[in-house]
Design an enzyme around this catalytic site. Sequence first.
Site, PDB file in Angstrom:
ATOM      1  N   HIS A 415      -9.157  -8.114   0.129  1.00  0.00           N
ATOM      2  CA  HIS A 415      -8.881  -7.823   1.544  1.00  0.00           C
ATOM      3  C   HIS A 415      -7.368  -7.702   1.786  1.00  0.00           C
ATOM      4  O   HIS A 415      -6.882  -6.687   2.287  1.00  0.00           O
ATOM      5  CB  HIS A 415      -9.488  -8.942   2.394  1.00  0.00           C
ATOM      6  N   GLU A 416      -6.638  -8.742   1.404  1.00  0.00           N
ATOM      7  CA  GLU A 416      -5.189  -8.737   1.658  1.00  0.00           C
ATOM      8  C   GLU A 416      -4.494  -7.659   0.829  1.00  0.00           C
ATOM      9  O   GLU A 416      -3.478  -7.096   1.260  1.00  0.00           O
ATOM     10  CB  GLU A 416      -4.578 -10.115   1.367  1.00  0.00           C
ATOM     11  N   HIS A 419      -4.476  -4.541   2.782  1.00  0.00           N
ATOM     12  CA  HIS A 419      -3.355  -4.506   3.738  1.00  0.00           C
ATOM     13  C   HIS A 419      -2.036  -4.210   3.024  1.00  0.00           C
ATOM     14  O   HIS A 419      -1.233  -3.411   3.473  1.00  0.00           O
ATOM     15  CB  HIS A 419      -3.216  -5.860   4.451  1.00  0.00           C
ATOM     16  N   HIS A 422      -1.696  -0.661   1.992  1.00  0.00           N
ATOM     17  CA  HIS A 422      -1.485   0.147   3.196  1.00  0.00           C
ATOM     18  C   HIS A 422       0.006   0.114   3.576  1.00  0.00           C
ATOM     19  O   HIS A 422       0.635   1.152   3.814  1.00  0.00           O
ATOM     20  CB  HIS A 422      -2.363  -0.419   4.327  1.00  0.00           C
TER      21      HIS A 422
HETATM   22 ZN   LIG Z   1      -7.175  -8.448   7.593  1.00  0.00          ZN
END
Ligand SMILES: [Zn+2]
Length: 638
Positions: A415-416, A419, A422
């Site tokens: 998940h991280e 980010h 991104h």
């Molecule tokens: Zn998040």
Amino acid sequence: MIRNNLVVSLVLAALALSAASLSARAGDRAQVPERLTWNLADLYPNDAAWTQAKDALQKRLPEMAPYKGHLGDSAQMLYGGLSTVSGMDKDLARLMSYASQLADQDTQVSKSQEMVQGIEQVAAQFGAAVAFVRPEILAIDPQKVDGFVAQEPRLKDYKPYLDNILRMKAHTLDPAGEKLMAQANGQMAGSAEAIYSIFTNADLPYPKDVKLSSGEVIPLLDAAAYTKYRASNNRADRDLVFKAFWGRFDEFKRTLGTSLYSEVKAHMFNKDARHYGSSLQASLDRNNIPTTVYKQLISDVHANLPTLHRYLKLRQRMMGVEQLRYEDLYASIVKDVDLPFTPEQAMDLTLKACAPLGKAYVDDLKKGYETRWVDFMPSKGKKSGAYSNGAAYDVHPYQLLNFMGGYDDVSTLAHESGHSMHSFLSNKNQPYITADYSIFVAEVASTLNENLLLDYMLKNEAKDDATKLFLLGTHLDALRQTLFRQVLFAEFEMKMHEMAESGESLTGDNLTKLYLSLLKEYYGDKDGICKVNDLYGVEWAYIPHFYMNFYVYQYATSMVASSSIANAIREEAAAKKPGTKARDAYIQMLSSGSSRYPIDLLKGAGVDMTTSAPFNAAMKEMNTVMDEIQAILDKKKA
Ligand SMILES: [Zn+2]
């Protein structure tokens, strides 16, 4: 700051361990191997270098003064002003990252806290020095701004930023009005939330002694205790916990209703002062999201309630109960499988799972792991939870984790890392001013990686049915919570605003009535699919997100979008639809920061959030997961 790109992990169901229990098991930071810590020296070699850079920035603040009152004079003045602000903001973000991350890795070190306070002071001075920029841009005729951009090519980078300010013109007041709005919001906007927070955290007399069937007496003193015991495997205990907890909220629903009504009134004040048609519109306009996206989501959920009901029936079957009840929804339906992972295995799995995103993505992420983007291990005094911080534009993103070795920790890394990549791609491909991205797209990048990880695990790592069931069940619960529970919240939020906007006062009683009617409808109470006790209608009083001004719907839209994109990328990778079109479009979105509006960015990546197609795709995924679970269960029975 003019941008804001710290993405704190959205806490949904994954409230794993409280800070206290975490630190009881955590060792000293000094014992953590260096390769599992982040390398803050990439930001500044040491504290002295940081202090020097901070002082240098503070000295530069007066450089903005010559532009005050002159941004509209010429293209050169506008460019000069914007590039000066942007340059200082960039340095400020880097300084902030160093101090805050240093403070987060050990909150007990007072010197780091002082550094945070020091840079916050500079940030406040910076904010005051550049406060004129926005109102001055708003005062320039949009055609004149376009003319400036045509004259001065370097202004082109600033065009999306300028457009985003200018599109709000109709909702911006004259300088005196804006000053009054700033004062009103500064003084009063947070009051209701502050009262709610102090009341529910400090003063609400939570049930102190709930006697469980084992004879054990437990206190239900906060949300964490409730979250733990509502998942009990003993039905009678779940019953007790629900009745005790909601009974207490019910006693205080008048106060809590008045508090929530005050929050709604603050939203209505903003809507009226800024000439919006509704509070919903006023809130969504901040990210240029049309209200149709919100309403579409709600009607999509209603059209797909049969999928939720299928889930509820499956849960009933797996739990072996005759009549499913609302208090049964948190008990685990699959046996916990002990899947221990080391940080190295977690990195390896995440990289393998991201393979459909292409070699370049995987190589960059791998290099990030190797060059210590991530602070893995819990240690005494370390901040709990997880986040990715991509604010240091010229450096690289960082991740804070508290890795305990469970599957959810691997999932958090994925998940991280979504980010972080991104941020990495947007920082690499965008000028500073448009490198940041909004929450509406941020959680697409993170949940997409979770989706890819799950798929990889099911196809390659889950060797037996128990593991498969565990992974599928975990995913299914996440889909249920995000796509149905969060949308129920979103619908409640919209309807309570509509009630207030049509002149009806909000009270504890009518908020409960509204919430209960939604609960009964969603969970199929009338048809006996899941029975909802009337007492649970007060659940609204427990949800702090209702003080966040139409925020929760983004949990659902993000998951809908990422599920749709992940599916398209997977189909390509499996050569069902040969090519790399879907993947390229997605990487393009990750590289675009805020150079386009969120809805357009997602359209570019192949999902049109103004239609039902993405939601339907997510429903297809949820039904496939249920098909797979049912097949395993049927096999077991046979
Ligand atoms: Zn998040």
